[in-house]
Design a protein around this motif. Sequence first.
Motif, PDB file in Angstrom:
ATOM      1  N   GLU A   1       0.833  -1.207   0.000  1.00 55.31           N
ATOM      2  CA  GLU A   1       0.000   0.000   0.000  1.00 55.31           C
ATOM      3  C   GLU A   1       0.866   1.254   0.000  1.00 55.31           C
ATOM      4  N   TYR A   2       1.949   1.230   0.778  1.00 52.54           N
ATOM      5  CA  TYR A   2       2.874   2.364   0.782  1.00 52.54           C
ATOM      6  C   TYR A   2       3.487   2.557  -0.604  1.00 52.54           C
ATOM      7  N   LEU A   3       3.885   1.449  -1.222  1.00 57.47           N
ATOM      8  CA  LEU A   3       4.483   1.499  -2.558  1.00 57.47           C
ATOM      9  C   LEU A   3       3.509   2.107  -3.566  1.00 57.47           C
ATOM     10  N   ASN A   4       2.249   1.721  -3.459  1.00 55.79           N
ATOM     11  CA  ASN A   4       1.220   2.255  -4.349  1.00 55.79           C
ATOM     12  C   ASN A   4       1.084   3.773  -4.180  1.00 55.79           C
ATOM     13  N   ALA A   5       1.085   4.254  -2.922  1.00 53.02           N
ATOM     14  CA  ALA A   5       0.972   5.692  -2.658  1.00 53.02           C
ATOM     15  C   ALA A   5       2.187   6.450  -3.195  1.00 53.02           C
ATOM     16  N   ILE A   6       3.386   5.878  -3.009  1.00 53.43           N
ATOM     17  CA  ILE A   6       4.612   6.519  -3.509  1.00 53.43           C
ATOM     18  C   ILE A   6       4.589   6.599  -5.032  1.00 53.43           C
TER      19      ILE A   6
END
Length: 460
Positions: free
Chosen positions: A56-61
């Motif tokens: 999820e963090y990767l998607n936001a970045i």
Amino acid sequence: MERIITIMKIMYFIAQKGLSISSYEDMCAFALTMKMANMPKSLEYSSQTSRYVAIEYLNAISTYLTEMQVKSACFDLQKLIIIATDGACAMIGSEIGMISFLKKDCPSLIAIHCIAHREVLAKADASKGFADLLNLEKLANKIYSWINNSSKRNKELMELLELMELDANRVLQVHSIRWLSRGQVMIRLVSLMPAILTLWKKDKMQDWYMKGCNFVTLFCLHLLADVLKVVNALNQKLQEDIIDLTSIGTAIDITIRQLYRTFLQRCIMMGKNYVQAILDGLNSRFVDLPLLNASNFFSQVHYVEDVMIREQNVKVWLERLLQHLLDFQELSKHALYTIDKKGREKELYSFVDNLFMNCEGFSMKEAWRYFSCMKDWHASFPNLMKLWQEILVIPTSIVACERGFSKQNLIKSDRRSRLTVNTLDHLIRVSTIGSNIDEVDWNRVFELWKESKSRRMYDL
């Protein structure tokens, strides 16, 4: 919020370095052990340190980087002038090629073949007519497999290199998709060959030893190493992220002269034929060299002191530029690129004198930065300023795209078989266009992550 941003930075680091997402939990544990500031107080699932939250963090970045890319690259397709391609059918095909689709919206589009790729094709074409050179490449890969398939042989080679006081370098493999690999392999093999021949003699590998001692083999090895060292230096110049258009023609001319002077004048017949094939390939692949050299018109560093010679040169350069750019019938009719010939002649010498006097030592791009903000220049030289803009946007290389493909192959290895397309897309985006970790707007990344779905925020 600060704790979440801290572990987001850990995920960003992992993606930039091409590491596996499964290492996220271990990196979080290491950071907590080292008492890094603003880390979650525990490693429980709810502390946002699990690999599932990492995605999820990767998607936001990735979403944030896409936003930044769109803001910086937003342009009107109708103003697209030139695009660089690798010459593949998928790009330049007359029916289903990307250029054909783009021309529906932009009929004046010009396609230019990547300069670095053309240089590689010239080398590859030159080798096709020489069986001994092709056999040497096969031998180099066999040596690579023979050494690396045995830890014992590898160890013996390193010990022998140390004993012979040679550099302890490892054998390399020729990769057809690596533009510089062939030259790097041959240069490395020249330094390793004495130790390899000693190993073959010691292990009583008579056939390999005799082949390695053969005059034709050794001659081809040294020839390729010497020639490809020169040509690879040109390719590395052409692969630079930011390359001045005015320096391309000079670099190619210098390489051609160096090859001719070094090899054609003092080399046996096969070597002469091979080098001549490379020269013919470079000349046939770079038919637009006059255009590249003519861009010197906008670079003061290429102006000579003598006024008469300078005026003759700039007149020839300008005629070449107009001949190459305005030969495209659709382009010459496009209102955006219309250049008044009489107006151009009136502007020519005054423009050159101003450039010569005010931009001493400036490259083409440096001179543009200096003059583009001056309204009186656009008013005084409207035709030449318009032409200058067109020359500045000529893309000469697709090296950045090729690096992206290489990064994809490094990330999606055989051991990462569960990697989904979306996750792979995010990882490639972060590793290729991700800026320095301190330059990222982490508050914006946090907001994107928070808005991606309904969340209950609590202290970690």
